[in-house]
Design an enzyme around this catalytic site. Sequence first.
Site, PDB file in Angstrom:
ATOM      1  N   HIS A   1       0.834  -1.202   0.000  1.00 12.55           N
ATOM      2  CA  HIS A   1       0.000   0.000   0.000  1.00 12.55           C
ATOM      3  C   HIS A   1       0.870   1.253   0.000  1.00 12.55           C
ATOM      4  O   HIS A   1       1.907   1.313   0.669  1.00 12.55           O
ATOM      5  CB  HIS A   1      -0.902   0.019   1.234  1.00 12.55           C
ATOM      6  CG  HIS A   1      -2.119  -0.849   1.108  1.00 12.55           C
ATOM      7  ND1 HIS A   1      -3.037  -0.692   0.084  1.00 12.55           N
ATOM      8  CD2 HIS A   1      -2.595  -1.862   1.895  1.00 12.55           C
ATOM      9  CE1 HIS A   1      -4.012  -1.578   0.238  1.00 12.55           C
ATOM     10  NE2 HIS A   1      -3.763  -2.301   1.323  1.00 12.55           N
TER      11      HIS A   1
ATOM     12  N   CYS B   1       0.265   1.921  -5.817  1.00 14.55           N
ATOM     13  CA  CYS B   1      -0.701   2.775  -6.513  1.00 14.55           C
ATOM     14  C   CYS B   1      -0.171   4.203  -6.650  1.00 14.55           C
ATOM     15  O   CYS B   1       0.627   4.668  -5.838  1.00 14.55           O
ATOM     16  CB  CYS B   1      -2.030   2.802  -5.760  1.00 14.55           C
ATOM     17  SG  CYS B   1      -2.841   1.195  -5.634  1.00 14.55           S
TER      18      CYS B   1
END
Length: 335
Positions: free
Chosen positions: A234, A303
């Site tokens: 993440h 991301c």
Amino acid sequence: MTALRPEREDLYGGTPYEPPIDEETVALRIPPPESVFGGEPMTASDAPAASSVTGTTPGGRAARRKAAKRRHGRHGGAPEATRQPEGQEGHEERDARPLSRVEARRQARARKPSAAVVASRAVGEVFITTGVLMLLFVTYQLWWTNVRAHAQADKEASSLQDDWANGKRNPGTFSPGQGFALLHIPKLDVVVPIAEGISNKKVLDKGMVGHYGEDPLKTAMPDAKTGNFGLAGHRNTHGEPFRYINRLQPGDAIVVETQDEYYVYKMASMLPVTAPSNVSVLDPVPKDSGFTGPGRYITLTTCTPEFTSKYRLIVWGKMVEERPRSKGKPDALVE
């Protein structure tokens, strides 16, 4: 004065005033009015002058009482100048008296808010409640998920190191969600467990980094002679271990620690933006990495931009050292 004194003429040359003697009785009678000068008896001719000087009202006792009432109010009350207007007194009297049922209902209906007011209040409460819920959700996502994920990752790292010290974990094939290594990025002060698989629930949301170990995105392990060791993590929330990997520069160390070995990689290149479907970045010789042939590579994926999952950010590294744990930490981890 109790002594005798001669009679004097009044101020105007007349004879002294003497009240007529009651022929029927010699009882107490009203004393004659005194003169304004020294208390001497006042003649009848002096009365107008005295009244003009003293301000008394001629006309007898009844006239004086009326004048006093006009000045001081009835029964010694406040002067008329200080009294409230008649209209205001009547208004207060009307407010003080009890209301009839019709008047009470009319006032109750007047105080009751209209439908528009009630609707506006309801809409406002909905907006406030929605805002509070959104604020709580943002707080949960940006703060609490990190707190919980860091705690879980620290617990897994401690458990992993204890098992290594006790010889309970051996290199080999690992089940999904099982931790098997530690990732060190010294420049970013990152130390995070590496677990098998890229499941959000089992791995990534617990603050760990996941290894692409399942088909169709299966990548090599660090001990493989050639291949690409692919990792996902993440960038925001849930521990956000890869939040700042965009700050890495060529030559920065990336170290994978296992039960028996240290694998030291040097950051080689970066792909700032690519589509999530671009799985070629995990090939044994990753596309767009700048590598021209087989080797021992590492790929970090996350991301981008921050707080979105629209695109992917890719960082590649190349292994430069394999060091047994028995020989101590590599230079990259020595402070």
